[in-house]
Design a protein around this motif. Sequence first.
Motif, PDB file in Angstrom:
ATOM      1  N   ASP A 148       0.840  -1.199   0.000  1.00 42.07           N
ATOM      2  CA  ASP A 148       0.000   0.000   0.000  1.00 42.07           C
ATOM      3  C   ASP A 148       0.875   1.249   0.000  1.00 42.07           C
ATOM      4  N   ILE A 149       0.291   2.353  -0.480  1.00 46.19           N
ATOM      5  CA  ILE A 149       1.036   3.609  -0.609  1.00 46.19           C
ATOM      6  C   ILE A 149       0.226   4.731   0.016  1.00 46.19           C
ATOM      7  N   VAL A 150       0.902   5.578   0.772  1.00 45.53           N
ATOM      8  CA  VAL A 150       0.306   6.826   1.237  1.00 45.53           C
ATOM      9  C   VAL A 150       0.954   7.943   0.435  1.00 45.53           C
ATOM     10  N   ARG A 151       0.117   8.792  -0.164  1.00 47.19           N
ATOM     11  CA  ARG A 151       0.690   9.839  -1.012  1.00 47.19           C
ATOM     12  C   ARG A 151       0.004  11.181  -0.779  1.00 47.19           C
ATOM     13  N   LEU A 152       0.729  12.235  -1.142  1.00 50.93           N
ATOM     14  CA  LEU A 152       0.199  13.590  -1.148  1.00 50.93           C
ATOM     15  C   LEU A 152       0.002  13.987  -2.596  1.00 50.93           C
ATOM     16  N   HIS A 153      -1.189  14.455  -2.901  1.00 55.06           N
ATOM     17  CA  HIS A 153      -1.608  14.657  -4.287  1.00 55.06           C
ATOM     18  C   HIS A 153      -2.003  16.119  -4.494  1.00 55.06           C
ATOM     19  N   ASP A 154      -1.652  16.664  -5.637  1.00 50.15           N
ATOM     20  CA  ASP A 154      -2.015  18.036  -5.991  1.00 50.15           C
ATOM     21  C   ASP A 154      -2.649  18.013  -7.370  1.00 50.15           C
ATOM     22  N   GLU A 155      -3.968  18.100  -7.428  1.00 52.88           N
ATOM     23  CA  GLU A 155      -4.663  17.939  -8.702  1.00 52.88           C
ATOM     24  C   GLU A 155      -4.418  19.084  -9.670  1.00 52.88           C
ATOM     25  N   ASN A 156      -3.876  20.187  -9.177  1.00 52.78           N
ATOM     26  CA  ASN A 156      -3.676  21.353 -10.041  1.00 52.78           C
ATOM     27  C   ASN A 156      -2.236  21.517 -10.506  1.00 52.78           C
ATOM     28  N   ALA A 157      -1.395  20.546 -10.182  1.00 50.89           N
ATOM     29  CA  ALA A 157       0.036  20.715 -10.466  1.00 50.89           C
ATOM     30  C   ALA A 157       0.527  19.695 -11.478  1.00 50.89           C
TER      31      ALA A 157
END
Length: 307
Positions: A148-157
Amino acid sequence: MHWIHVIAVFGTLLSSPALAAEQANAEASLAAPEKTKARHTIRVEWKGPRGRGDAIQLFDPKGNDGHGQQVREMRLIPRRAVDPIVEFAAPAEPGTYELRYWSGTRKTALVTRLIEVIPGTIEISAPATVEGAGTITIQWQGPGGEYDIVRLHDENADYGNHGERQIVRQRRVRAGDFEGKRVELIAPTVPGKYELQYISGQHHDTVLASRPIEIEATQVTLDAAASVVAGEPLEIRWVGPAATDDEVQITDAQGKRLDGVMVSRGEKTVQITAPKIPGAYALRYWSHANFAVLATRPVQVVEPAAG
């Protein structure tokens, strides 16, 4: 919890020759719940000959384009098979699966039974806000799964991460993380609204849980004497995120790092020995995860007083 006990033993021949042959080849049993949640632990009690290569398997009859596919296997090593119980994680994909006692010598299942995997839930918690370049502590509720992966996501970048264009940070959940169900990520330096995501290790495009998080502008300062004698220690007072591997550094006029000291959350001062060659230098706060300078200030290295 409902349990089904499936037993195949030597016994009276049945009217069907196929069934009679199957029973005549096996002396095994499996006991397990009728249902389990996706990614939760399946506990299986078993009986069997414990032959060479014997195993308890979880099989997907619909896998491999309908040809069937083994999903999990726990080998029953004879000298270690003291406790007739095995446990393994249910798959992430809901559906009907098959538990099997597999005979390694006969290359066949001595006994089978069905188990239904129903949707499971994962919930994540984290601070609503964190300062730029600071540490984000993420905890999850639910079983968690391998890879499993924990990630930080930026939909505008667009970060250009090998096609995954909006991933700011990510970390694969490791064995040591499961006990505390806790991982840490370093926030980016750019303020704004982001999203934390918990991703299935078996299906990387599946987001099992998400929550918003806001990255705030961070205050980073350096305070030190304007000048220092060549070769002497210089005390620097700093304010900053103190994330993993962050440093207070001294650089030459071209920005090349000459020396640095890692900062820690408990201490707000560090000491750096000044270069031995007099001249103009700079102090800076370095964010390791962001590969970025968060603050800088000049410092003059002077010759020792004569005499």
